[in-house]
Design an enzyme around this catalytic site. Structure first.
Site, PDB file in Angstrom:
ATOM      1  N   GLY A 140       0.805  -0.860   0.137  1.00 16.55           N
ATOM      2  CA  GLY A 140      -0.047   0.263  -0.580  1.00 16.55           C
ATOM      3  C   GLY A 140       1.245   1.200  -0.100  1.00 16.55           C
ATOM      4  O   GLY A 140       0.689   2.338   0.366  1.00 16.55           O
ATOM      5  N   HIS A 172      -7.957   5.113  20.483  1.00 14.14           N
ATOM      6  CA  HIS A 172      -6.954   6.546  20.935  1.00 14.14           C
ATOM      7  C   HIS A 172      -7.342   6.663  22.820  1.00 14.14           C
ATOM      8  O   HIS A 172      -6.505   6.983  23.472  1.00 14.14           O
ATOM      9  CB  HIS A 172      -7.083   7.701  20.201  1.00 14.14           C
ATOM     10  CG  HIS A 172      -6.461   6.985  18.892  1.00 14.14           C
ATOM     11  ND1 HIS A 172      -5.707   5.990  17.822  1.00 14.14           N
ATOM     12  CD2 HIS A 172      -6.887   7.524  17.983  1.00 14.14           C
ATOM     13  CE1 HIS A 172      -5.523   6.168  17.043  1.00 14.14           C
ATOM     14  NE2 HIS A 172      -6.386   6.999  17.034  1.00 14.14           N
ATOM     15  N   ASP A 206     -13.440   4.153  16.055  1.00 13.34           N
ATOM     16  CA  ASP A 206     -12.550   5.183  15.458  1.00 13.34           C
ATOM     17  C   ASP A 206     -12.164   5.618  16.235  1.00 13.34           C
ATOM     18  O   ASP A 206     -10.766   5.782  16.418  1.00 13.34           O
ATOM     19  CB  ASP A 206     -13.444   6.118  14.359  1.00 13.34           C
ATOM     20  CG  ASP A 206     -12.021   7.204  13.182  1.00 13.34           C
ATOM     21  OD1 ASP A 206     -11.462   6.037  13.007  1.00 13.34           O
ATOM     22  OD2 ASP A 206     -12.270   8.457  13.771  1.00 13.34           O
ATOM     23  N   LEU A 264      -1.978   6.737   3.378  1.00 14.78           N
ATOM     24  CA  LEU A 264      -1.540   6.743   4.813  1.00 14.78           C
ATOM     25  C   LEU A 264       0.064   6.839   4.518  1.00 14.78           C
ATOM     26  O   LEU A 264       0.919   7.337   5.282  1.00 14.78           O
ATOM     27  CB  LEU A 264      -2.175   5.697   5.725  1.00 14.78           C
ATOM     28  CG  LEU A 264      -0.571   5.385   7.040  1.00 14.78           C
ATOM     29  CD1 LEU A 264      -1.627   6.836   8.124  1.00 14.78           C
ATOM     30  CD2 LEU A 264      -0.757   4.336   7.815  1.00 14.78           C
ATOM     31  N   HIS A 309      -1.506   5.159  17.226  1.00  9.49           N
ATOM     32  CA  HIS A 309      -0.745   6.516  16.929  1.00  9.49           C
ATOM     33  C   HIS A 309      -0.359   6.967  17.990  1.00  9.49           C
ATOM     34  O   HIS A 309       0.927   7.958  17.700  1.00  9.49           O
ATOM     35  CB  HIS A 309      -0.646   7.094  15.303  1.00  9.49           C
ATOM     36  CG  HIS A 309      -1.672   7.793  14.780  1.00  9.49           C
ATOM     37  ND1 HIS A 309      -3.035   7.467  15.100  1.00  9.49           N
ATOM     38  CD2 HIS A 309      -1.831   9.355  15.332  1.00  9.49           C
ATOM     39  CE1 HIS A 309      -4.090   8.501  14.765  1.00  9.49           C
ATOM     40  NE2 HIS A 309      -3.101  10.104  15.074  1.00  9.49           N
ATOM     41  N   LYS A 366      -4.769   0.304  12.527  1.00 10.79           N
ATOM     42  CA  LYS A 366      -5.942   0.493  13.022  1.00 10.79           C
ATOM     43  C   LYS A 366      -7.040   0.673  11.632  1.00 10.79           C
ATOM     44  O   LYS A 366      -6.072   0.838  10.591  1.00 10.79           O
ATOM     45  CB  LYS A 366      -6.902   0.633  14.286  1.00 10.79           C
ATOM     46  CG  LYS A 366      -6.608   2.703  13.543  1.00 10.79           C
ATOM     47  CD  LYS A 366      -7.302   3.216  14.980  1.00 10.79           C
ATOM     48  CE  LYS A 366      -8.861   3.135  14.509  1.00 10.79           C
ATOM     49  NZ  LYS A 366      -8.645   4.783  14.048  1.00 10.79           N
TER      50      LYS A 366
HETATM   51  C1  BG6 Z   1      -7.435   8.348  13.257  1.00 10.20           C
HETATM   52  C2  BG6 Z   1      -9.268   8.990  13.176  1.00 10.20           C
HETATM   53  O1  BG6 Z   1      -7.300   6.598  13.973  1.00 10.20           O
HETATM   54  O2  BG6 Z   1      -7.231   8.742  14.439  1.00 10.20           O
HETATM   55  C3  BG6 Z   1      -9.584   9.495  12.883  1.00 10.20           C
HETATM   56  O3  BG6 Z   1      -9.201   7.475  12.021  1.00 10.20           O
HETATM   57  C4  BG6 Z   1      -8.727  11.334  13.533  1.00 10.20           C
HETATM   58  O4  BG6 Z   1     -10.437   9.594  12.311  1.00 10.20           O
HETATM   59  C5  BG6 Z   1      -7.335  10.662  13.661  1.00 10.20           C
HETATM   60  O5  BG6 Z   1      -9.101  12.192  12.843  1.00 10.20           O
HETATM   61  C6  BG6 Z   1      -7.153  11.698  14.622  1.00 10.20           C
HETATM   62  O6  BG6 Z   1      -5.262  12.253  15.004  1.00 10.20           O
HETATM   63  P1  BG6 Z   1      -4.892  12.571  14.979  1.00 10.20           P
HETATM   64  O7  BG6 Z   1      -2.897  12.777  15.203  1.00 10.20           O
HETATM   65  O8  BG6 Z   1      -4.503  14.228  14.174  1.00 10.20           O
HETATM   66  O9  BG6 Z   1      -5.230  13.926  16.737  1.00 10.20           O
END
Ligand code: BG6
Length: 482
Positions: free
Chosen positions: A17, A239, A234, A22, A177, A147
């Site tokens: 990919g 997170h 999500d 990404l 992340h 994810k």
């Molecule tokens: C992703 C989600 O994992 O994290 C998104 O799928 C979200 O929907 C994003 O916008 C947020 O990441 P960050 O680093 O911008 O806070």
């Protein structure tokens, strides 16, 4: 200034990919920054494997553009050096095309070897099988997966089983992340590197904890994916759960993979089921010129939530009686993420009732700016008695660290950890499954009740019911974007 760059071994990183979104936005620009910092030893290669019929120079152009978009115009020598590390192979994940070419590019196991599966989970099995069939993996080879890791416990277990048929758990790097964000790691440094906080870090001294991840963007072009997930799958299951774990966990005996992950797992398992009236779901609606959530996802009847607020409890000795309030949403007032640890009032005020209510509060700011801020109570200056006020003891990392505050993107840190073979900031199979075990009944409850999210106006604080959720307990959300 002594360099803080830790050398890594020479590596081959294959990105399946490699021309996807990404790779373009995060992986390739992140690798370029690591290259510029001298973390790609001579002989290291990045091999993109994707469906697109590109030749190498086409891929190199793609990478230069990706770097420009993410980081601005790069230094000519640096980008040309980086481009020389690139290679490209057109591959069919489900067929045979390209696999012999890839094998020819990886003749010997003489470097660290990692395969980044930057593709949908439906391709994991096919990729794993073909990697083995073509003799491309040994016991040291690592794979990186992203994810969504399943959409419930059952599918996550099935995905784990698929990967475990082909790889040992020690070879699998599941990325969240948020764990690569600098302040998230700082949360552990603050908790476990200072004597100051740990003795107070429990329900005897902490009134409640808020974890907020607010975004001002909507679902944008990701409507098709997002509408099947919603904020719970999500953001919360992964997170926010990770932020909760790092805030609530016991000190691990060492900062090493299984010690940290064992403690996080205990937190997830100690979460009590959430009562339906302790959750508010929301969906953004109109503001004068913006499209609504339902327009964004192209479904006028969608019942998916773009916002969620909930109250939960970690049922163990440390946290009994201290609620955790979590909230996240899209199209809110500002991009603003923070963990707020709100301490209790002093047991008795020697200053009398006129002094009012005062709480110490530790704010760990994740974005847009990173920093830590402790609110302390002091005397209001001037004559006229003993009036109290709260002021911040501020520590913006940008100010305190000056030029060293150039915080790396989460992906830079995490990819280098894959190369180093350090799994501390990656999720283990049991952690992911336990997180789903907690979220599944909540989602099933909504489905059974045909729950409809509350509308909230774009660029607001979210639905008013979310305010009531916390106000009922005599508390308030901190304001988004202040
Ligand atoms: C992703 C989600 O994992 O994290 C998104 O799928 C979200 O929907 C994003 O916008 C947020 O990441 P960050 O680093 O911008 O806070």
């Amino acid at each position: 200034m002594v360099s803080r760059i830790i050398p890594v071994e020479t590596f081959d990183l294959v990105i399946f990919g490699g021309t996807g979104d990404l790779a373009r936005r995060k992986i390739l620009p992140g690798l370029f920054k690591r290259f510029c910092d001298g973390q790609m030893p001579v002989g290291s290669r990045i091999i993109a494997a994707a469906r697109s019929e590109l030749d190498l120079s086409g891929f190199q152009d793609f990478v230069v553009e990706a770097v420009e978009d993410a980081l601005g115009t790069p230094d000519a020598d640096q980008i040309s050096g980086f481009v020389d590390t690139l290679d490209y192979v057109t591959i069919d994940a489900l067929g045979e095309e390209g696999w012999a070419d890839l094998a020819a590019k990886l003749p010997a196991f003489d470097k660290v070897r990692a395969f980044y599966f930057s593709v949908g989970p439906s391709l994991f099995e096919a990729l794993a099988e073909r990697l083995h069939k073509h003799g491309l993996v040994d016991t040291e080879t690592r794979i990186v997966v992203e994810k969504p890791f399943g959409r419930d416990q059952e599918s996550a277990k099935a995905l784990n089983a698929t990967l475990r048929r082909h790889f040992d758990e020690s070879q699998i790097y599941r990325i969240d992340h948020y764990l690569g964000k600098e302040t998230v790691q700082n949360l552990m440094a603050v908790r476990f590197g200072n004597m100051l906080f740990e003795p107070l870090w429990n329900s005897q001294y902490i009134d409640h904890i808020q974890i907020s991840v607010a975004e001002d963007v909507g679902v944008g072009g990701r409507g098709a994916y997002y509408d099947k997930s919603g904020a719970m799958r999500d953001m919360v299951q992964n997170h926010l759960m990770q932020l909760l774990c790092l805030t609530a966990m016991e000190p691990p005996s060492f900062f090493e993979p299984d010690a940290v992950r064992d403690e996080k797992l205990k937190v997830i398992r100690a979460l009590t089921p959430v009562e339906p009236h302790h959750i508010v779901r929301g969906q953004y609606t109109d503001s004068s010129d913006e499209v609504t959530y339902r327009e964004d996802v192209g479904d006028p009847r969608s019942r998916t939530e773009s916002y969620i607020a909930l109250k939960c409890h970690v049922s163990n000795w440390r946290w009994a009686g201290t609620p955790f309030y979590l909230r996240t949403g899209k199209r809110l007032k500002a991009r603003d993420s923070e963990i707020n640890v709100v301490f209790k009032q002093t047991p008795h005020s020697i200053f009398g009732p006129e002094a009012g209510e005062h709480h110490n509060e530790l704010r760990i700011q994740l974005q847009p700016d990173e920093g830590i801020n402790l609110r302390v109570t002091i005397k209001e200056p001037g004559p006229g008695g003993m009036r109290l006020m709260d002021v911040p003891l501020d520590m913006s990392f940008a100010e305190a660290l000056g030029e060293d505050a150039d915080t790396p993107d989460a992906y830079e840190r995490l990819i280098m950890d894959v190369i180093r073979g350090n799994q501390t900031l990656f999720m283990r199979d049991d952690e992911v499954e336990a997180a789903w075990a907690w979220t599944d009944p909540i989602i099933q409850g909504w489905e059974a009740r045909h729950d409809v999210p509350k509308p909230y106006e774009s660029f607001s604080n979210g639905p008013t019911d979310a305010d009531l959720l916390i106000e009922r307990d005599g508390r308030n959300w901190r304001e988004i974007g202040r």
